[in-house]
Scaffold this active site. Structure first.
Site, PDB file in Angstrom:
ATOM      1  N   CYS A   1       1.278  -1.477   0.029  1.00  0.00           N
ATOM      2  CA  CYS A   1      -0.229  -0.185   0.044  1.00  0.00           C
ATOM      3  C   CYS A   1       0.428   1.410   0.014  1.00  0.00           C
ATOM      4  O   CYS A   1       1.268   1.499   1.179  1.00  0.00           O
ATOM      5  CB  CYS A   1      -0.728  -0.257   1.155  1.00  0.00           C
ATOM      6  SG  CYS A   1      -1.696   1.318   1.508  1.00  0.00           S
TER       7      CYS A   1
ATOM      8  N   CYS B   1      -0.572   3.824   2.084  1.00  0.00           N
ATOM      9  CA  CYS B   1      -0.358   3.647   3.862  1.00  0.00           C
ATOM     10  C   CYS B   1       0.805   3.867   3.952  1.00  0.00           C
ATOM     11  O   CYS B   1       1.251   4.632   5.394  1.00  0.00           O
ATOM     12  CB  CYS B   1      -0.330   2.466   3.667  1.00  0.00           C
ATOM     13  SG  CYS B   1      -2.149   1.581   3.613  1.00  0.00           S
ATOM     14  N   ASP B   2       2.240   3.431   3.564  1.00  0.00           N
ATOM     15  CA  ASP B   2       3.611   3.740   3.698  1.00  0.00           C
ATOM     16  C   ASP B   2       4.235   4.642   3.167  1.00  0.00           C
ATOM     17  O   ASP B   2       5.523   4.446   3.439  1.00  0.00           O
ATOM     18  CB  ASP B   2       3.632   2.101   3.903  1.00  0.00           C
ATOM     19  CG  ASP B   2       3.060   1.222   5.015  1.00  0.00           C
ATOM     20  OD1 ASP B   2       2.347   1.868   5.807  1.00  0.00           O
ATOM     21  OD2 ASP B   2       2.499   0.151   4.250  1.00  0.00           O
TER      22      ASP B   2
END
Length: 307
Positions: free
Chosen positions: A135, A138-139
């Site tokens: 992701c 997300c990261d």
């Protein structure tokens, strides 16, 4: 629980939320049960620029808007629940949760979505969360000014590679073929980005490091030559698997465990419909998921009128 809903939707991604909007707006009592956070794959998308009628937005905002729409029409949404049993045959369907709650409905729309596909190479499990991610949204920020790799050659891989250049100093795209499966505009955008390099006809063979990812070993398929890439992060975008494990034996699935539906999103079980990334189809976009959800809700409405 004694109440029986008209429509029960399993999953709150684009397809499930759209089905919820249409079903509840048709004045059908509607419940959405979702095992994770609302939004499904949408919330993993940093930028959505091809949703008709909407200027560039991000997946979380779009998902939240859909959720508000569904609730405004009276749709009930219960997220972060664990389903332990389905009963899909008969005139009244049942779903039992881990906490003992039982929900009933006259029709069911299955929209469980999918999950990222793993490479299944040595070191992948070891470095999940310490260098390996599925992701970018997300990261990505964890890899600011670092060199990273992206595995894959489809739309998601190339679009997210471009997104990741907002953080990383260098992004190396590793793809097993000599050509990409992505749409041409995604390929062009990636190729013109000076931070992105491409390693074609190659596959990952191992991940290694000391506490966190430091090295990705790849194999050049035509020659068999192995090469180490010094990267601190690797993002894997090689598709995902339908979340249909719990539906084995309950509805017809194909060889890829996708739910088999007809043009009206009907499964082989009367009163049970399916939509979104879990069904047998070629293209998986937010727009195709919303179209599936629309058709499933309309078909469920017609089914209820006839029974």
């Amino acid at each position: 629980m004694d109440d029986t809903f008209d429509v029960m939707i399993i999953g709150a991604g684009a397809a499930g939320l759209t089905a919820g909007i249409y079903a509840s707006r048709a004045r059908l009592s509607t419940l959405i049960l979702n095992e994770g956070a609302v939004g499904g794959q949408m919330v993993l998308t940093n930028e959505v620029a091809n949703y008709p009628g909407v200027e560039t937005t991000n997946g979380y905002v779009l998902a939240n808007t859909m959720k508000k729409q569904a609730k405004s029409f009276g749709c009930k949404i219960k997220s972060n629940v664990k389903i332990i049993r389905y009963k899909l045959d008969g005139n009244v369907k049942e779903v039992e949760l881990e906490d003992g709650r039982l929900f009933k409905a006259k029709s069911v729309i299955l929209t469980p979505g999918g999950r990222p596909r793993s490479l299944n190479v040595p070191g992948e499990d070891t470095f999940k969360g310490t260098g390996i991610s599925y992701c970018a949204t997300c990261d990505g920020d964890f890899f600011r000014d670092k060199e990273i790799a992206v595995i894959g050659g489809g739309n998601s891989a190339l679009e997210e590679a471009v997104t990741l250049t907002n953080y990383a100093s260098k992004v190396t795209v590793v793809h097993q073929f000599d050509h990409f499966q992505a749409f041409e505009h995604a390929v062009e955008e990636a190729r013109k980005n000076p931070k992105i390099e491409f390693v074609m006809e190659s596959e990952p063979r191992a991940f290694s490091g000391n506490g966190h990812l430091q090295k990705l070993t790849i194999e050049h398929l035509p020659t068999g030559e192995h090469k180490d890439l010094n990267v601190e992060g690797t993002f894997i975008f090689i598709g995902y698997l339908p979340n249909t494990d719990a539906l084995q034996g309950l509805v017809a699935l194909n060889e890829r465990n996708e739910i088999i539906v007809d043009k009206d999103m009907k499964t082989n079980v009367p009163g049970v419909f399916a939509a979104g990334d879990c069904i047998n189809k070629r293209y998986r976009q937010i727009t195709t998921a919303t179209a599936d959800g629309t058709i499933a809700a309309l078909s469920a409405s017609e089914y209820l009128r006839q029974t």
